[in-house]
Design a protein around this motif. Structure first.
Motif, mmCIF file in Angstrom:
data_model
loop_
_atom_site.group_PDB
_atom_site.id
_atom_site.type_symbol
_atom_site.label_atom_id
_atom_site.label_comp_id
_atom_site.label_asym_id
_atom_site.label_seq_id
_atom_site.Cartn_x
_atom_site.Cartn_y
_atom_site.Cartn_z
ATOM 1 N N LYS A 7 -3.737 -3.886 -0.577
ATOM 2 C CA LYS A 7 -2.560 -3.206 -0.022
ATOM 3 C C LYS A 7 -1.356 -3.270 -0.977
ATOM 4 C CE LYS A 7 -2.307 -1.231 3.129
ATOM 5 N NZ LYS A 7 -2.728 0.166 3.479
ATOM 6 N N ASP A 13 2.204 12.640 -2.492
ATOM 7 C CA ASP A 13 1.237 11.561 -2.342
ATOM 8 C C ASP A 13 0.080 11.839 -3.294
ATOM 9 O OD1 ASP A 13 -0.865 9.944 -1.551
ATOM 10 O OD2 ASP A 13 -0.461 10.138 0.594
ATOM 11 N N SER A 66 -1.473 4.163 -5.535
ATOM 12 C CA SER A 66 -2.077 3.066 -4.784
ATOM 13 C C SER A 66 -3.047 2.279 -5.654
ATOM 14 C CB SER A 66 -2.830 3.643 -3.580
ATOM 15 O OG SER A 66 -3.698 2.684 -3.017
ATOM 16 N N ASN A 107 -6.621 14.478 0.697
ATOM 17 C CA ASN A 107 -7.538 13.877 1.662
ATOM 18 C C ASN A 107 -7.317 14.640 2.961
ATOM 19 O OD1 ASN A 107 -8.858 12.261 3.524
ATOM 20 N ND2 ASN A 107 -7.513 10.486 3.300
ATOM 21 N N LYS A 119 -6.775 2.570 -4.404
ATOM 22 C CA LYS A 119 -7.626 3.644 -4.927
ATOM 23 C C LYS A 119 -7.882 3.431 -6.420
ATOM 24 C CE LYS A 119 -6.350 5.305 -0.985
ATOM 25 N NZ LYS A 119 -7.129 5.120 0.200
ATOM 26 N N ASN A 179 0.118 16.439 -0.734
ATOM 27 C CA ASN A 179 -0.907 15.451 -1.071
ATOM 28 C C ASN A 179 -1.931 16.097 -2.008
ATOM 29 O OD1 ASN A 179 -3.719 14.028 0.769
ATOM 30 N ND2 ASN A 179 -2.718 13.231 -1.051
ATOM 31 N N TYR A 234 -2.997 13.263 5.763
ATOM 32 C CA TYR A 234 -3.362 11.863 5.943
ATOM 33 C C TYR A 234 -2.678 11.399 7.227
ATOM 34 C CZ TYR A 234 -3.888 6.929 5.243
ATOM 35 O OH TYR A 234 -4.195 5.614 5.431
ATOM 36 N N GLY A 278 0.842 -1.201 0.000
ATOM 37 C CA GLY A 278 0.000 0.000 0.000
ATOM 38 C C GLY A 278 0.871 1.243 0.000
ATOM 39 N N ALA A 279 0.239 2.374 -0.328
ATOM 40 C CA ALA A 279 0.980 3.636 -0.252
ATOM 41 C C ALA A 279 1.415 3.901 1.189
ATOM 42 C CB ALA A 279 0.111 4.781 -0.766
ATOM 43 N N THR A 280 0.693 3.325 2.133
ATOM 44 C CA THR A 280 1.037 3.520 3.554
ATOM 45 C C THR A 280 2.469 3.052 3.837
ATOM 46 O OG1 THR A 280 -1.281 3.148 4.085
ATOM 47 C CG2 THR A 280 0.270 3.046 5.919
ATOM 48 N N VAL A 285 -2.223 9.457 -4.482
ATOM 49 C CA VAL A 285 -3.012 8.219 -4.581
ATOM 50 C C VAL A 285 -4.397 8.446 -5.195
ATOM 51 C CG1 VAL A 285 -1.795 7.043 -2.689
ATOM 52 C CG2 VAL A 285 -3.891 8.311 -2.186
ATOM 53 N N TYR A 286 -4.913 9.695 -5.131
ATOM 54 C CA TYR A 286 -6.229 9.972 -5.745
ATOM 55 C C TYR A 286 -6.075 10.577 -7.144
ATOM 56 C CZ TYR A 286 -7.721 8.998 -1.012
ATOM 57 O OH TYR A 286 -7.930 8.370 0.192
HETATM 58 N N1 PMP Z 1 -2.341 8.558 1.217
HETATM 59 C C1 PMP Z 1 -3.571 9.082 1.318
HETATM 60 C C2 PMP Z 1 -3.751 10.537 1.134
HETATM 61 C C3 PMP Z 1 -4.666 8.271 1.598
HETATM 62 O O1 PMP Z 1 -5.883 8.799 1.740
HETATM 63 C C4 PMP Z 1 -4.461 6.892 1.737
HETATM 64 C C5 PMP Z 1 -5.685 6.050 1.962
HETATM 65 N N2 PMP Z 1 -5.701 5.157 2.827
HETATM 66 C C6 PMP Z 1 -3.152 6.380 1.648
HETATM 67 C C7 PMP Z 1 -2.114 7.244 1.373
HETATM 68 C C8 PMP Z 1 -2.822 4.945 1.836
HETATM 69 O O2 PMP Z 1 -3.031 4.187 0.723
HETATM 70 P P1 PMP Z 1 -2.984 2.583 0.763
HETATM 71 O O3 PMP Z 1 -4.365 2.134 1.100
HETATM 72 O O4 PMP Z 1 -2.538 2.199 -0.604
HETATM 73 O O5 PMP Z 1 -2.014 2.183 1.819
#
Ligand code: PMP
Ligand code: GLN
Length: 411
Positions: free
Chosen positions: A251, A209, A240, A181, A243, A177, A125, A99-101, A211-212
């Motif tokens: 993930k 970031d 990600s 978000n 998304k 970002n 985030y 995941g981006a996390t 991801v959107y």
């Molecule tokens: N960055 C942002 C701004 C997000 O909203 C999210 C959503 N969970 C993430 C990263 C993490 O993405 P992932 O679910 O791929 O870990």
């Protein structure tokens, strides 16, 4: 040491439960329509599920290459190279993460030395500050400021003087970002140019970031910070699959960066999960290979644009004035006029006002929302007191059910 008074390590001791875990549990407990945690409640596209089924029965069940499964990194390079206007090297400029996390965490571990400062734009985030702290860094916060009476995410802006003033000789990294978000702001060309010139002047690296990236509305383009002059060399960009293909549970994320920065991320990543789940990387690779012929991204954007309009109208109709998002799948609403104290609310607590409002919305109104103070540093949580975050990555039936509950209570 006795188990009774066991303390977690100092680096995690200050952390509470994430707002998403808390509000998903609350939504379940009170049978609320869950517009809290951002995850699609609808099935991913058939071609994506089919790709995973095929991968599982085709022998992709052992450890993957640490930096990313070849089919996926090649597919990512093929999709993004035209968008970046450069030939991305799939083997040295892309790292696939859990995941981006995990990409956020690995970036901090790979780039931040103890005592380094990392600038976070609020609202952020929620994993950013935790990742900075676990790397021994110090988060420095600069808030987006809404214009008075803001009704569009475009009315929330970054004061460039405030950003410049936050930079010190210890600043290592700036996190941007876009689409954002929870505000739904999409940074404009002019805003990104100002950020780019400051970052170059002060010799910083940026974690962008994005991801959107496929979720921008009303024809507003998503601009990639790394494509601005002089920015490729100093930008790590995150994406990600969760998304992009509506599979948050898979993930799978990725970092795209020039070789030295990608290498720094990889040095941390190789010791965090070592590698990411192979069959799902194979599936995401196969899915990316099909996006163009299927016109997939345009369709995704259209779907979310319609859902945004649906939820925004439902909120506006009951006096919850929305800040219309330019991107992402979140909407902030103005809650200043709501007063839970007058409606069977539990005993008021010292919790921030937005937390009390969101608990009340979940318990009493039956629609779960996320309190945006979770996306602010302690000193700035007050900036979120009059807003709540709703997400619209839900089926139309669920959005309609939420609208009905809001009408019953506020209509
Ligand atoms: N960055 C942002 C701004 C997000 O909203 C999210 C959503 N969970 C993430 C990263 C993490 O993405 P992932 O679910 O791929 O870990
Ligand atoms: N990104 C999602 C949100 O902001 C959820 C992330 C999570 O649950 N950790 O709602």
């Amino acid at each position: 040491m006795s188990v009774a008074n066991f303390q977690p390590a100092e680096r995690v001791r200050s952390f509470g439960t994430t707002v998403f875990a808390e509000y998903s549990a609350l939504a379940l407990q009170y049978n609320a329509v869950n517009l809290g945690q951002g995850f699609p409640d609808f099935a991913p596209p058939d071609f994506v599920i089919e790709a995973a089924r095929t991968a599982l029965i085709s022998g992709y069940n052992q450890y993957a290459r640490s930096a990313g499964h070849p089919r996926l990194v090649k597919a990512i390079a093929a999709v993004y190279s035209p968008l970046y206007g450069r030939d991305l090297d799939p083997l040295t400029e892309i790292v696939v993460t859990t995941g981006a996390t995990e990409a956020i965490f690995a970036t901090m571990q790979g780039l931040v030395n103890p005592g380094d400062e990392v600038i976070l734009i609020e609202p952020f985030y929620d994993s950013y500050p935790a990742a900075v702290l676990m790397a021994g860094g110090t988060p420095v916060y600069v808030p987006l400021r809404p214009a008075p009476g803001a009704t569009s995410a475009a009315d929330w802006s970054l004061d460039m003087d405030e950003l410049a003033a936050a930079i010190t000789p210890r600043t290592r990294l700036l996190v941007v970002n876009t689409p954002n978000n929870p505000v739904g702001k999409v940074f404009s060309q002019t805003e990104l140019e100002s950020i780019a010139s400051l970052v170059q002047e002060r010799d910083l690296v940026v974690l962008s970031d994005e991801v959107y990236e496929w979720m921008t509305y009303d024809g507003i383009p998503h601009l990639r910070l790394a494509t601005l002059p002089g920015m490729w060399e100093r930008t790590i960009t995150l994406g990600s699959a969760g998304k992009t293909f509506s599979v948050t549970g898979w993930k799978i994320g990725w970092a795209i960066a020039p070789r030295p920065l990608a290498h720094a991320v990889l040095m941390a990543h190789q010791w965090i999960p070592f590698a990411v789940t192979t069959p799902l990387q194979e599936a995401v690779g196969a899915a990316f290979e099909q996006v163009e012929e299927r016109g997939y991204f345009a369709e995704l954007t259209r779907m979310y644009n319609a859902k945004r309009d649906k939820l925004a109208e439902a909120l506006a109709a009951v006096g919850l004035t929305p800040v219309i998002p330019q991107g992402s799948y979140f909407i902030l609403v103005d809650t200043a006029h709501l007063d839970p104290a007058h409606r069977d609310a539990p005993t008021p607590t010292d919790d921030p006002r937005d937390v009390q409002i969101c608990r009340w919305l979940t318990r009493e109104i039956g629609v779960a929302a996320i309190p945006p103070s979770a996306f602010y540093s302690p000193g700035h949580k007050v900036l979120a007191k009059d807003v709540a975050r709703f997400c619209f990555c839900k089926t139309d039936a669920v959005l309609d059910a939420a609208a009905q509950r809001l009408r019953q209570n506020f209509g």
